[in-house]
Structure formats: C-alpha cells, structure tokens
Write a protein that holds these residues in place. Structure first.
Motif, PDB file in Angstrom:
ATOM      1  N   LEU A  52      29.685 -30.559   0.964  1.00  0.00           N
ATOM      2  CA  LEU A  52      28.298 -30.738   1.378  1.00  0.00           C
ATOM      3  C   LEU A  52      27.596 -29.434   1.730  1.00  0.00           C
ATOM      4  O   LEU A  52      26.535 -29.123   1.178  1.00  0.00           O
ATOM      5  CB  LEU A  52      28.248 -31.697   2.570  1.00  0.00           C
ATOM      6  CG  LEU A  52      28.982 -33.021   2.379  1.00  0.00           C
ATOM      7  CD1 LEU A  52      29.040 -33.789   3.690  1.00  0.00           C
ATOM      8  CD2 LEU A  52      28.318 -33.846   1.302  1.00  0.00           C
ATOM      9  N   SER A  53      28.158 -28.695   2.653  1.00  0.00           N
ATOM     10  CA  SER A  53      27.497 -27.460   3.104  1.00  0.00           C
ATOM     11  C   SER A  53      27.386 -26.453   1.975  1.00  0.00           C
ATOM     12  O   SER A  53      26.340 -25.827   1.790  1.00  0.00           O
ATOM     13  CB  SER A  53      28.250 -26.857   4.289  1.00  0.00           C
ATOM     14  OG  SER A  53      28.133 -27.711   5.407  1.00  0.00           O
ATOM     15  N   ARG A  54      28.455 -26.279   1.205  1.00  0.00           N
ATOM     16  CA  ARG A  54      28.434 -25.312   0.101  1.00  0.00           C
ATOM     17  C   ARG A  54      27.377 -25.695  -0.929  1.00  0.00           C
ATOM     18  O   ARG A  54      26.589 -24.861  -1.380  1.00  0.00           O
ATOM     19  CB  ARG A  54      29.807 -25.220  -0.566  1.00  0.00           C
ATOM     20  CG  ARG A  54      29.834 -24.223  -1.717  1.00  0.00           C
ATOM     21  CD  ARG A  54      31.243 -24.033  -2.284  1.00  0.00           C
ATOM     22  NE  ARG A  54      31.876 -25.247  -2.739  1.00  0.00           N
ATOM     23  CZ  ARG A  54      31.725 -25.757  -3.972  1.00  0.00           C
ATOM     24  NH1 ARG A  54      30.962 -25.160  -4.848  1.00  0.00           N
ATOM     25  NH2 ARG A  54      32.353 -26.865  -4.318  1.00  0.00           N
ATOM     26  N   GLY A  55      27.332 -26.972  -1.292  1.00  0.00           N
ATOM     27  CA  GLY A  55      26.350 -27.427  -2.268  1.00  0.00           C
ATOM     28  C   GLY A  55      24.920 -27.232  -1.790  1.00  0.00           C
ATOM     29  O   GLY A  55      24.069 -26.725  -2.524  1.00  0.00           O
ATOM     30  N   MET A  56      24.657 -27.582  -0.542  1.00  0.00           N
ATOM     31  CA  MET A  56      23.301 -27.434  -0.016  1.00  0.00           C
ATOM     32  C   MET A  56      22.916 -25.962   0.135  1.00  0.00           C
ATOM     33  O   MET A  56      21.775 -25.597  -0.131  1.00  0.00           O
ATOM     34  CB  MET A  56      23.157 -28.173   1.317  1.00  0.00           C
ATOM     35  CG  MET A  56      23.216 -29.686   1.168  1.00  0.00           C
ATOM     36  SD  MET A  56      21.958 -30.385   0.065  1.00  0.00           S
ATOM     37  CE  MET A  56      20.536 -30.335   1.136  1.00  0.00           C
ATOM     38  N   ARG A  57      23.854 -25.116   0.548  1.00  0.00           N
ATOM     39  CA  ARG A  57      23.559 -23.679   0.642  1.00  0.00           C
ATOM     40  C   ARG A  57      23.165 -23.126  -0.723  1.00  0.00           C
ATOM     41  O   ARG A  57      22.224 -22.339  -0.844  1.00  0.00           O
ATOM     42  CB  ARG A  57      24.783 -22.911   1.162  1.00  0.00           C
ATOM     43  CG  ARG A  57      24.790 -22.688   2.642  1.00  0.00           C
ATOM     44  CD  ARG A  57      25.830 -21.655   3.065  1.00  0.00           C
ATOM     45  NE  ARG A  57      27.126 -21.799   2.440  1.00  0.00           N
ATOM     46  CZ  ARG A  57      28.122 -22.570   2.879  1.00  0.00           C
ATOM     47  NH1 ARG A  57      27.954 -23.276   3.973  1.00  0.00           N
ATOM     48  NH2 ARG A  57      29.268 -22.621   2.248  1.00  0.00           N
ATOM     49  N   THR A  58      23.881 -23.547  -1.755  1.00  0.00           N
ATOM     50  CA  THR A  58      23.577 -23.069  -3.106  1.00  0.00           C
ATOM     51  C   THR A  58      22.205 -23.550  -3.548  1.00  0.00           C
ATOM     52  O   THR A  58      21.413 -22.771  -4.083  1.00  0.00           O
ATOM     53  CB  THR A  58      24.667 -23.532  -4.104  1.00  0.00           C
ATOM     54  OG1 THR A  58      25.932 -23.038  -3.660  1.00  0.00           O
ATOM     55  CG2 THR A  58      24.370 -23.044  -5.505  1.00  0.00           C
ATOM     56  N   ILE A  59      21.908 -24.811  -3.318  1.00  0.00           N
ATOM     57  CA  ILE A  59      20.599 -25.350  -3.717  1.00  0.00           C
ATOM     58  C   ILE A  59      19.481 -24.621  -2.978  1.00  0.00           C
ATOM     59  O   ILE A  59      18.470 -24.241  -3.574  1.00  0.00           O
ATOM     60  CB  ILE A  59      20.523 -26.870  -3.483  1.00  0.00           C
ATOM     61  CG1 ILE A  59      21.489 -27.607  -4.423  1.00  0.00           C
ATOM     62  CG2 ILE A  59      19.090 -27.377  -3.696  1.00  0.00           C
ATOM     63  CD1 ILE A  59      21.667 -29.083  -4.110  1.00  0.00           C
ATOM     64  N   GLU A  60      19.653 -24.415  -1.682  1.00  0.00           N
ATOM     65  CA  GLU A  60      18.627 -23.714  -0.920  1.00  0.00           C
ATOM     66  C   GLU A  60      18.459 -22.266  -1.390  1.00  0.00           C
ATOM     67  O   GLU A  60      17.344 -21.747  -1.430  1.00  0.00           O
ATOM     68  CB  GLU A  60      18.944 -23.770   0.570  1.00  0.00           C
ATOM     69  CG  GLU A  60      18.749 -25.164   1.137  1.00  0.00           C
ATOM     70  CD  GLU A  60      19.237 -25.319   2.560  1.00  0.00           C
ATOM     71  OE1 GLU A  60      20.043 -24.486   3.020  1.00  0.00           O
ATOM     72  OE2 GLU A  60      18.796 -26.277   3.208  1.00  0.00           O
ATOM     73  N   ALA A  61      19.561 -21.624  -1.763  1.00  0.00           N
ATOM     74  CA  ALA A  61      19.487 -20.237  -2.246  1.00  0.00           C
ATOM     75  C   ALA A  61      18.746 -20.158  -3.576  1.00  0.00           C
ATOM     76  O   ALA A  61      17.902 -19.271  -3.775  1.00  0.00           O
ATOM     77  CB  ALA A  61      20.894 -19.644  -2.386  1.00  0.00           C
ATOM     78  N   ILE A  62      19.015 -21.093  -4.492  1.00  0.00           N
ATOM     79  CA  ILE A  62      18.324 -21.023  -5.783  1.00  0.00           C
ATOM     80  C   ILE A  62      16.877 -21.488  -5.669  1.00  0.00           C
ATOM     81  O   ILE A  62      16.046 -21.120  -6.484  1.00  0.00           O
ATOM     82  CB  ILE A  62      19.079 -21.776  -6.902  1.00  0.00           C
ATOM     83  CG1 ILE A  62      19.230 -23.258  -6.589  1.00  0.00           C
ATOM     84  CG2 ILE A  62      20.424 -21.152  -7.173  1.00  0.00           C
ATOM     85  CD1 ILE A  62      19.944 -24.047  -7.663  1.00  0.00           C
ATOM     86  N   ARG A  63      16.577 -22.230  -4.619  1.00  0.00           N
ATOM     87  CA  ARG A  63      15.194 -22.645  -4.387  1.00  0.00           C
ATOM     88  C   ARG A  63      14.306 -21.436  -4.097  1.00  0.00           C
ATOM     89  O   ARG A  63      13.113 -21.439  -4.400  1.00  0.00           O
ATOM     90  CB  ARG A  63      15.139 -23.621  -3.219  1.00  0.00           C
ATOM     91  CG  ARG A  63      13.744 -24.119  -2.916  1.00  0.00           C
ATOM     92  CD  ARG A  63      13.759 -25.025  -1.719  1.00  0.00           C
ATOM     93  NE  ARG A  63      12.437 -25.563  -1.476  1.00  0.00           N
ATOM     94  CZ  ARG A  63      12.107 -26.256  -0.420  1.00  0.00           C
ATOM     95  NH1 ARG A  63      12.995 -26.517   0.505  1.00  0.00           N
ATOM     96  NH2 ARG A  63      10.883 -26.709  -0.269  1.00  0.00           N
ATOM     97  N   ASP A  64      14.895 -20.395  -3.539  1.00  0.00           N
ATOM     98  CA  ASP A  64      14.133 -19.192  -3.181  1.00  0.00           C
ATOM     99  C   ASP A  64      13.667 -18.383  -4.382  1.00  0.00           C
ATOM    100  O   ASP A  64      12.774 -17.558  -4.247  1.00  0.00           O
ATOM    101  CB  ASP A  64      14.971 -18.288  -2.266  1.00  0.00           C
ATOM    102  CG  ASP A  64      15.213 -18.924  -0.908  1.00  0.00           C
ATOM    103  OD1 ASP A  64      14.451 -19.831  -0.528  1.00  0.00           O
ATOM    104  OD2 ASP A  64      16.178 -18.510  -0.242  1.00  0.00           O
ATOM    105  N   ASN A  65      14.274 -18.581  -5.547  1.00  0.00           N
ATOM    106  CA  ASN A  65      13.931 -17.743  -6.700  1.00  0.00           C
ATOM    107  C   ASN A  65      13.988 -18.528  -8.016  1.00  0.00           C
ATOM    108  O   ASN A  65      14.736 -18.170  -8.916  1.00  0.00           O
ATOM    109  CB  ASN A  65      14.876 -16.535  -6.746  1.00  0.00           C
ATOM    110  CG  ASN A  65      14.376 -15.478  -7.688  1.00  0.00           C
ATOM    111  OD1 ASN A  65      13.189 -15.407  -7.978  1.00  0.00           O
ATOM    112  ND2 ASN A  65      15.283 -14.664  -8.194  1.00  0.00           N
ATOM    113  N   PRO A  66      13.190 -19.578  -8.151  1.00  0.00           N
ATOM    114  CA  PRO A  66      13.217 -20.334  -9.410  1.00  0.00           C
ATOM    115  C   PRO A  66      12.544 -19.547 -10.530  1.00  0.00           C
ATOM    116  O   PRO A  66      11.557 -18.847 -10.289  1.00  0.00           O
ATOM    117  CB  PRO A  66      12.432 -21.600  -9.076  1.00  0.00           C
ATOM    118  CG  PRO A  66      11.493 -21.170  -7.995  1.00  0.00           C
ATOM    119  CD  PRO A  66      12.225 -20.118  -7.206  1.00  0.00           C
ATOM    120  N   PRO A  67      13.065 -19.651 -11.765  1.00  0.00           N
ATOM    121  CA  PRO A  67      12.491 -18.867 -12.861  1.00  0.00           C
ATOM    122  C   PRO A  67      11.134 -19.374 -13.360  1.00  0.00           C
ATOM    123  O   PRO A  67      10.385 -18.616 -13.963  1.00  0.00           O
ATOM    124  CB  PRO A  67      13.551 -18.958 -13.959  1.00  0.00           C
ATOM    125  CG  PRO A  67      14.347 -20.173 -13.645  1.00  0.00           C
ATOM    126  CD  PRO A  67      14.280 -20.354 -12.163  1.00  0.00           C
TER     127      PRO A  67
END
Length: 190
Positions: A52-67
């Motif tokens: 859970l935490s790993r998946g959400m951290r990744t989603i939040e990180a990629i949310r910061d820089n969408p192409p």
C-alpha cells in the motif's frame, strides 16, 4: 496496454509481471509516456497486492511530473478510484498488512472518502487540461461512493450525469453499470 487490461480485469499479479518485464525496456526508450503509464499501472498493482504505502508513494511521485494533461488526468483518476474503493471498503487488505502500513492508514485510508470526492469531482467537472475522456467514469465512481454512504440524492444526480455521458459515448458496459446504481437506490419520496 496489456498491463492496464490485466489491472482493469482485477488481475494485479499479472499486471505487475507485465510491468516488470516492460518497464526496463521502456526506461531505455525516449518515449516518456510509456514509462509513465507503466509506472502508474505498476504502482496501482502494488496497492492491489498489499504494498500500500509503496504503491501510493509511487503514484504521488509520478503525479508531480506527468508528461501530458491526459497523463495528469490518468493519475488523478487512478488516485480517486483507489480512494473511492478504499472508502467503500472494496480494497481487500488483510489486517496484518494494515498493521504493517500505519502510514497508509493515517495518510490514505482514514481520509479516503474526502480525498476520493475531491479528486473525482475534479475529473468529472474540471478535468486537467480539459481532457474529458474519464468524466463519465469519475461520475460513476462518485455515484457509487454517494450511494454507499446513503447520499441518495447526490448518487442519483451523479449517476444521471454518467448515463448522459455514456449514452453520448456509446459505452454500453459503463451505461449498464450507471443504470445499476440508479436501480439500487431507494425510490424518492415526494
């Protein structure tokens, strides 16, 4: 696309395998959007598989820089969907996993209903970059969320909006699901 299809059909293990095979190749290619989508799908599969935490951290990180604006919409929709399903208790997570992930519980599970509404309302009413492709799906998820919490008037309104969108799009399965939400609601008292 195969990874998304597997995740959509609730086969997160298979989706994670496809992402694991495809991501190293995608990272060596100059197509940022492919890498972006594989990471998003992989993170969503991780959440579904209990990381859970790993998946959400990744989603939040990629949310910061969408192409692209469409990619931003995909991340916002994905987060909204995860939060909505968490709020409705559709995310089947064993207690032992929750106990190992107190950060997830505090940051994501407890405020899931509020976060789902904020994210899905954005996609339904004012999608990033004007990309309206997922508006109907966001409306449907909001209708389900409202229905789950006994907010029948809001559920009916969002389901009606979703039906209108799906009729325009010719999306028969989504249309069937939206009508199912309406049928599940108690009759209005006049």
């Amino acid at each position: 696309m195969a990874a998304y299809a597997l995740l959509s059909s609730e086969r997160p293990e298979a989706a994670a395998r496809v992402v694991g095979e495809g991501l190293p190749l995608a990272e060596r290619m100059p197509v940022l959007s492919t890498t972006f989508y594989l990471r998003l799908i992989g993170a969503s599969a991780a959440v579904a598989l209990g990381a859970l935490s790993r998946g959400m951290r990744t989603i939040e990180a990629i949310r910061d820089n969408p192409p692209t604006p469409f990619a931003e919409m995909m991340v916002v929709f994905t987060l909204g969907l995860i939060y909505a399903r968490t709020a409705r208790r559709e995310v089947n997570v064993p207690l032992s996993v929750l106990l190992r992930n107190p950060g997830f519980v505090i940051r994501h599970a407890l405020p899931a209903r509020r976060k789902a509404r904020a994210l899905l309302d954005r996609i339904a009413d004012d999608p990033p970059g004007g990309a309206r492709g997922f508006s109907g799906l966001a409306m449907l998820e909001l209708a389900r969320l409202h229905a789950h919490f006994g907010e029948h008037e809001q559920a009916s309104r969002r389901a009606a909006q979703a039906i209108e969108v799906f009729e325009r799009q010719g999306a028969q399965e989504a249309l069937r699901q939206a009508r199912s939400v309406v049928e599940s609601l108690p009759p209005r008292s006049h």
